[in-house]
Design a protein around this motif. Structure first.
Motif, mmCIF file in Angstrom:
data_model
loop_
_atom_site.group_PDB
_atom_site.id
_atom_site.type_symbol
_atom_site.label_atom_id
_atom_site.label_comp_id
_atom_site.label_asym_id
_atom_site.label_seq_id
_atom_site.Cartn_x
_atom_site.Cartn_y
_atom_site.Cartn_z
ATOM 1 N N TYR A 298 106.581 7.193 48.608
ATOM 2 C CA TYR A 298 107.268 7.483 47.353
ATOM 3 C C TYR A 298 108.715 7.040 47.483
ATOM 4 O O TYR A 298 109.242 6.898 48.586
ATOM 5 N N GLY A 299 109.337 6.786 46.333
ATOM 6 C CA GLY A 299 110.723 6.348 46.355
ATOM 7 C C GLY A 299 111.126 5.758 45.026
ATOM 8 O O GLY A 299 110.608 6.139 43.982
ATOM 9 N N ILE A 300 112.034 4.803 45.079
ATOM 10 C CA ILE A 300 112.559 4.157 43.869
ATOM 11 C C ILE A 300 112.149 2.692 43.886
ATOM 12 O O ILE A 300 112.333 1.988 44.874
ATOM 13 N N LYS A 301 111.590 2.245 42.762
ATOM 14 C CA LYS A 301 111.223 0.835 42.601
ATOM 15 C C LYS A 301 112.291 0.187 41.728
ATOM 16 O O LYS A 301 112.558 0.628 40.623
ATOM 17 N N LYS A 302 112.903 -0.857 42.261
ATOM 18 C CA LYS A 302 113.995 -1.535 41.567
ATOM 19 C C LYS A 302 113.450 -2.697 40.731
ATOM 20 O O LYS A 302 112.584 -3.427 41.168
ATOM 21 N N PHE A 303 113.973 -2.798 39.520
ATOM 22 C CA PHE A 303 113.618 -3.880 38.613
ATOM 23 C C PHE A 303 114.885 -4.622 38.225
ATOM 24 O O PHE A 303 115.914 -4.005 37.971
ATOM 25 N N GLU A 304 114.800 -5.943 38.156
ATOM 26 C CA GLU A 304 115.968 -6.739 37.773
ATOM 27 C C GLU A 304 116.275 -6.641 36.287
ATOM 28 O O GLU A 304 117.429 -6.603 35.889
ATOM 29 N N ASP A 305 115.226 -6.607 35.460
ATOM 30 C CA ASP A 305 115.428 -6.696 34.023
ATOM 31 C C ASP A 305 115.208 -5.392 33.269
ATOM 32 O O ASP A 305 115.163 -5.382 32.047
ATOM 33 N N SER A 306 115.061 -4.267 33.985
ATOM 34 C CA SER A 306 114.912 -2.975 33.317
ATOM 35 C C SER A 306 115.384 -1.865 34.251
ATOM 36 O O SER A 306 115.797 -2.118 35.379
ATOM 37 N N ASP A 307 115.319 -0.646 33.764
ATOM 38 C CA ASP A 307 115.753 0.494 34.559
ATOM 39 C C ASP A 307 114.873 0.674 35.786
ATOM 40 O O ASP A 307 113.669 0.401 35.751
ATOM 41 N N ASP A 308 115.475 1.154 36.859
ATOM 42 C CA ASP A 308 114.716 1.484 38.057
ATOM 43 C C ASP A 308 113.829 2.687 37.762
ATOM 44 O O ASP A 308 114.179 3.563 36.971
ATOM 45 N N LEU A 309 112.654 2.724 38.404
ATOM 46 C CA LEU A 309 111.722 3.831 38.228
ATOM 47 C C LEU A 309 111.347 4.396 39.589
ATOM 48 O O LEU A 309 111.312 3.682 40.591
ATOM 49 N N ILE B 146 94.076 2.633 46.223
ATOM 50 C CA ILE B 146 95.514 2.900 46.216
ATOM 51 C C ILE B 146 95.973 2.922 44.762
ATOM 52 O O ILE B 146 95.722 1.981 44.011
ATOM 53 N N ILE B 147 96.634 4.014 44.383
ATOM 54 C CA ILE B 147 97.139 4.178 43.017
ATOM 55 C C ILE B 147 98.649 4.328 43.095
ATOM 56 O O ILE B 147 99.157 5.158 43.856
ATOM 57 N N THR B 148 99.358 3.538 42.314
ATOM 58 C CA THR B 148 100.813 3.642 42.242
ATOM 59 C C THR B 148 101.189 4.134 40.853
ATOM 60 O O THR B 148 100.877 3.489 39.847
ATOM 61 N N VAL B 149 101.846 5.299 40.816
ATOM 62 C CA VAL B 149 102.272 5.900 39.554
ATOM 63 C C VAL B 149 103.790 5.771 39.462
ATOM 64 O O VAL B 149 104.506 6.142 40.395
ATOM 65 N N LEU B 150 104.268 5.229 38.342
ATOM 66 C CA LEU B 150 105.701 5.090 38.099
ATOM 67 C C LEU B 150 106.180 6.239 37.221
ATOM 68 O O LEU B 150 105.492 6.638 36.276
ATOM 69 N N TYR B 151 107.362 6.763 37.550
ATOM 70 C CA TYR B 151 107.938 7.897 36.831
ATOM 71 C C TYR B 151 109.373 7.602 36.441
ATOM 72 O O TYR B 151 110.139 7.035 37.243
ATOM 73 N N GLN B 152 109.756 8.014 35.259
ATOM 74 C CA GLN B 152 111.167 8.047 34.927
ATOM 75 C C GLN B 152 111.793 9.151 35.765
ATOM 76 O O GLN B 152 111.119 10.098 36.179
ATOM 77 N N GLU C 136 113.547 11.765 35.368
ATOM 78 C CA GLU C 136 113.422 13.179 34.984
ATOM 79 C C GLU C 136 112.010 13.737 35.189
ATOM 80 O O GLU C 136 111.826 14.953 35.207
ATOM 81 N N TYR C 137 111.017 12.881 35.359
ATOM 82 C CA TYR C 137 109.633 13.341 35.552
ATOM 83 C C TYR C 137 109.136 13.172 36.980
ATOM 84 O O TYR C 137 108.007 13.537 37.287
ATOM 85 N N PHE C 138 109.951 12.615 37.842
ATOM 86 C CA PHE C 138 109.561 12.368 39.225
ATOM 87 C C PHE C 138 109.299 13.697 39.946
ATOM 88 O O PHE C 138 110.175 14.560 39.991
ATOM 89 N N PRO C 139 108.087 13.893 40.500
ATOM 90 C CA PRO C 139 107.733 15.197 41.065
ATOM 91 C C PRO C 139 108.525 15.588 42.308
ATOM 92 O O PRO C 139 108.558 16.763 42.672
ATOM 93 N N PHE C 140 109.186 14.625 42.962
ATOM 94 C CA PHE C 140 109.926 14.941 44.179
ATOM 95 C C PHE C 140 111.432 14.769 44.004
ATOM 96 O O PHE C 140 112.163 14.628 44.975
#
Length: 96
Positions: free
Chosen positions: A8-19, A53-59, A61-65
């Motif tokens: 788990y962690g932060i996924k960085k995107f160049e053209d949108s907000d990180d999730l 393997i399932i990858t769930v992206l969260y904003q 405020e909704y990130f469980p950790f």
């Protein structure tokens, strides 16, 4: 079926907000059940060996950790999240 959080962690995107993301390893499913879940889930999925393997992206405020309490009791939060994902996936499989 056994569900484990393995990353788990932060996924960085160049053209949108990180999730934030959580990766789950689902084991103990036969190929038919894996296929049903891949078809029903909107999240990113891949099959590696016998595991789904399932990858769930969260904003943020909704990130469980993401809470202060989670940082102190991370094992408890991970265990709860694994239980919740197991129940959710089971409900998808029972829907047929």
């Amino acid at each position: 079926m056994q569900v484990k959080v393995f990353d788990y962690g932060i996924k960085k995107f160049e053209d949108s907000d990180d999730l934030n993301y959580v990766k789950y390893k689902v084991s103990g499913l036969d190929a038919d059940f894996q296929k049903k879940l891949v078809e029903k889930l909107e999240e990113e999925t891949e099959i590696i060996g016998d595991d789904l393997i399932i990858t769930v992206l969260y904003q943020k405020e909704y990130f469980p950790f993401g809470s202060d309490e989670a940082s102190v009791k991370i094992d408890d939060f991970i265990a709860r999240d694994e239980i919740e994902m197991t129940v959710f996936l089971s409900s998808l499989l029972e829907g047929d």
